[in-house]
Write a protein that holds these residues in place. Structure first.
Motif, PDB file in Angstrom:
ATOM      1  N   GLY A  51       0.546  -1.401   0.113  1.00  0.00           N
ATOM      2  CA  GLY A  51       0.243   0.074   0.531  1.00  0.00           C
ATOM      3  C   GLY A  51       0.634   1.248   0.404  1.00  0.00           C
ATOM      4  N   SER A  52       2.048   1.111   0.254  1.00  0.00           N
ATOM      5  CA  SER A  52       3.132   2.595   0.443  1.00  0.00           C
ATOM      6  C   SER A  52       3.313   2.599  -1.161  1.00  0.00           C
ATOM      7  N   ALA A  53       3.132   1.683  -2.380  1.00  0.00           N
ATOM      8  CA  ALA A  53       3.554   2.041  -3.766  1.00  0.00           C
ATOM      9  C   ALA A  53       2.663   2.243  -4.927  1.00  0.00           C
ATOM     10  N   LYS A  54       3.108   2.678  -5.940  1.00  0.00           N
ATOM     11  CA  LYS A  54       2.316   3.171  -6.375  1.00  0.00           C
ATOM     12  C   LYS A  54       2.232   1.987  -7.412  1.00  0.00           C
ATOM     13  N   MET A  55       0.364   1.530  -8.130  1.00  0.00           N
ATOM     14  CA  MET A  55      -0.007   0.523  -8.909  1.00  0.00           C
ATOM     15  C   MET A  55       1.049   0.802  -9.815  1.00  0.00           C
ATOM     16  N   SER A  56       2.130   0.417 -11.308  1.00  0.00           N
ATOM     17  CA  SER A  56       2.319   0.736 -11.620  1.00  0.00           C
ATOM     18  C   SER A  56       3.053  -0.762 -12.704  1.00  0.00           C
ATOM     19  N   LYS A  57       3.048  -0.401 -13.809  1.00  0.00           N
ATOM     20  CA  LYS A  57       3.579  -1.378 -14.630  1.00  0.00           C
ATOM     21  C   LYS A  57       5.346  -1.633 -14.889  1.00  0.00           C
ATOM     22  N   SER A  58       5.898  -1.372 -14.125  1.00  0.00           N
ATOM     23  CA  SER A  58       7.218  -1.598 -13.875  1.00  0.00           C
ATOM     24  C   SER A  58       7.690  -2.353 -12.448  1.00  0.00           C
ATOM     25  N   ASP A  59       6.203  -2.618 -11.659  1.00  0.00           N
ATOM     26  CA  ASP A  59       6.355  -3.680 -11.174  1.00  0.00           C
ATOM     27  C   ASP A  59       6.398  -4.637 -11.541  1.00  0.00           C
ATOM     28  N   PRO A  60       7.566  -5.556 -11.239  1.00  0.00           N
ATOM     29  CA  PRO A  60       8.111  -7.009 -11.304  1.00  0.00           C
ATOM     30  C   PRO A  60       6.786  -7.684 -11.846  1.00  0.00           C
ATOM     31  N   SER A  61       5.604  -7.702  -9.894  1.00  0.00           N
ATOM     32  CA  SER A  61       5.291  -8.563  -9.690  1.00  0.00           C
ATOM     33  C   SER A  61       3.639  -8.383 -10.485  1.00  0.00           C
ATOM     34  N   ASP A  62       3.293  -9.879 -11.553  1.00  0.00           N
ATOM     35  CA  ASP A  62       1.808  -9.046 -12.127  1.00  0.00           C
ATOM     36  C   ASP A  62       0.479  -9.349 -11.498  1.00  0.00           C
ATOM     37  N   MET A  63       1.245  -9.694  -9.961  1.00  0.00           N
ATOM     38  CA  MET A  63      -0.285  -9.887  -9.013  1.00  0.00           C
ATOM     39  C   MET A  63      -0.151  -8.580  -7.921  1.00  0.00           C
ATOM     40  N   SER A  64       0.229  -7.764  -8.351  1.00  0.00           N
ATOM     41  CA  SER A  64       0.532  -6.729  -7.825  1.00  0.00           C
ATOM     42  C   SER A  64      -0.420  -5.141  -8.033  1.00  0.00           C
TER      43      SER A  64
END
Ligand code: TYM
Length: 355
Positions: free
Chosen positions: A211-224
């Motif tokens: 909950g402290s990181a924005k939803m982003s394309k660059s997050d390695p986890s697709d579950m995010s």
């Protein structure tokens, strides 16, 4: 819908915004920006214009796979069409087909200050500790973004919260170019100062895992993240696994303080349902996350399924989408040229035909 702004646009509004065509469109992009693009397009007066583009030139700032960029540019265009961007009402194109963006960026590079760019949080976040190894394009990225909107005399720029700082920089660049060159040479300011349009509650949709990181394309986890291409099963799975805490939902908004993951899910629900967080909590306060997550997954599937169906149809004929980008770029170039010509003139640069 409380998240869709503004209620009324001036008759001659010039709405401009862009998205990087790398990776999938996700729920943060949709609720933070694209839904507003569609709402603004649909509420535009007869003298207004909306321009929406794929920021493929911006993709050069990070490591690049050319074949993938090409494919994802067309896929992202199709996704925007599936979300409701109508190429008969809006100008839809990719930056690369409108060379005026890169030309104006060069002129504005003379106006932007190193100190201004050094303060950009996106530069600091993306370059991290390895500034020496970062591309020059990553550093000058916000100058291209300023050119993107100033080129069209944008009045309104619908974006998520994370782009606010770049828009403030665009205003500073516009102001300085107006003062230094346009007013002395042309006798008038050249660039309009653009206004960011940020949805009040869905301004920043957060990762489903943190909950402290924005939803982003660059997050390695697709579950995010929820991608707009996710099917019903993937959506249900991702929401079920979304991080929460052991407490039930509170009945009032203050009860979400310090509960970032819970607040994010309630925000997503409110935004999709077109209501306020307080109204969602009035209905769901006291329930556990099991029941609430089921309701949220149902709402997501109901919202996203029609979009993914339209997207599948559009991607069955990618040539058609490519042709729309070609047509959009013709219109964009015509709208861009007068401002670019005036910017060269203000800077005293001789060009073909100016002698
Ligand atoms: P990009 O491609 O990262 O994101 C596109 C839009 O989605 C919004 N957004 C979010 N909103 C809420 N919550 C999130 N988690 C979230 N993630 C993304 C962004 O704020 C953006 O509005 N630099 C821009 C692209 C760009 C641009 C421009 C935008 C290039 N030139 C000119 C406006 C005007 C970017 O990388 O957005």
């Amino acid at each position: 819908m409380p998240d869709v702004l503004p209620d009324a646009l001036p008759v001659a509004a010039r709405v401009v915004s862009g998205i990087q065509p790398t990776g999938n469109l996700h729920l943060g992009n949709y609720l933070g920006a694209i839904r507003n693009w569609v709402a603004m397009q649909n509420s535009l007066g007869p003298d207004g214009t909306c321009l929406f583009f794929l920021a493929d030139l911006h993709a050069l700032s990070m490591p690049l796979d050319p074949a993938r960029l090409r494919r994802e540019t067309v896929e992202m265009a199709a996704t925007l069409l599936a979300c409701g961007i109508d190429p008969t009402r809006s100008v839809l194109f990719n930056q690369g087909q409108v060379p005026q963006h890169a030309e104006l960026q060069w002129l504005l590079n003379g106006t932007a200050r190193m100190g201004w760019l050094n303060r950009m949080t996106q530069w600091k976040d993306k370059a991290g500790k390895n500034r020496e190894g970062a591309s020059v394009a990553l550093f000058t990225y916000p100058v291209l973004q300023a050119a993107d909107v100033l080129l069209y005399q944008a009045t309104h720029v619908p974006v998520g919260e994370d782009q606010k700082q770049h828009l403030e920089l665009a205003r500073d660049i516009a102001q300085k170019f107006n003062n230094d060159f346009a007013e002395p040479q042309l006798g008038r300011p050249l660039f309009t100062l653009p206004e960011p349009i940020i949805p009040p509650s869905a301004a920043r949709i957060m990762s489903l895992r943190d909950g402290s990181a924005k939803m982003s394309k660059s997050d390695p986890s697709d579950m995010s993240r929820i991608n707009l291409t996710d099917g019903a099963d993937a959506i249900v799975q991702k929401i079920r696994k979304a991080r929460t805490d052991p407490e039930p939902l509170p009945s009032e908004a203050e009860g979400l303080d310090g509960r970032a993951e819970a607040a994010n899910l309630v925000t997503i629900y409110a935004s999709l349902a077109g209501t306020h967080v307080a109204a969602v909590l009035a209905d769901h306060g006291g329930s556990g996350f099991g029941a609430f997550k089921n309701a949220l997954a149902d709402l997501l599937v109901a919202t996203l399924e029609p979009i993914s169906t339209r997207l599948r149809d559009l991607l069955a004929d990618p040539r058609h989408v490519e042709q729309m980008l070609v047509d959009g770029a013709v219109r964009a170039r015509a709208l861009a040229q007068p401002t670019l010509d005036a910017a060269y003139k203000a800077a005293g640069i001789l060009r073909p035909g100016s002698l």
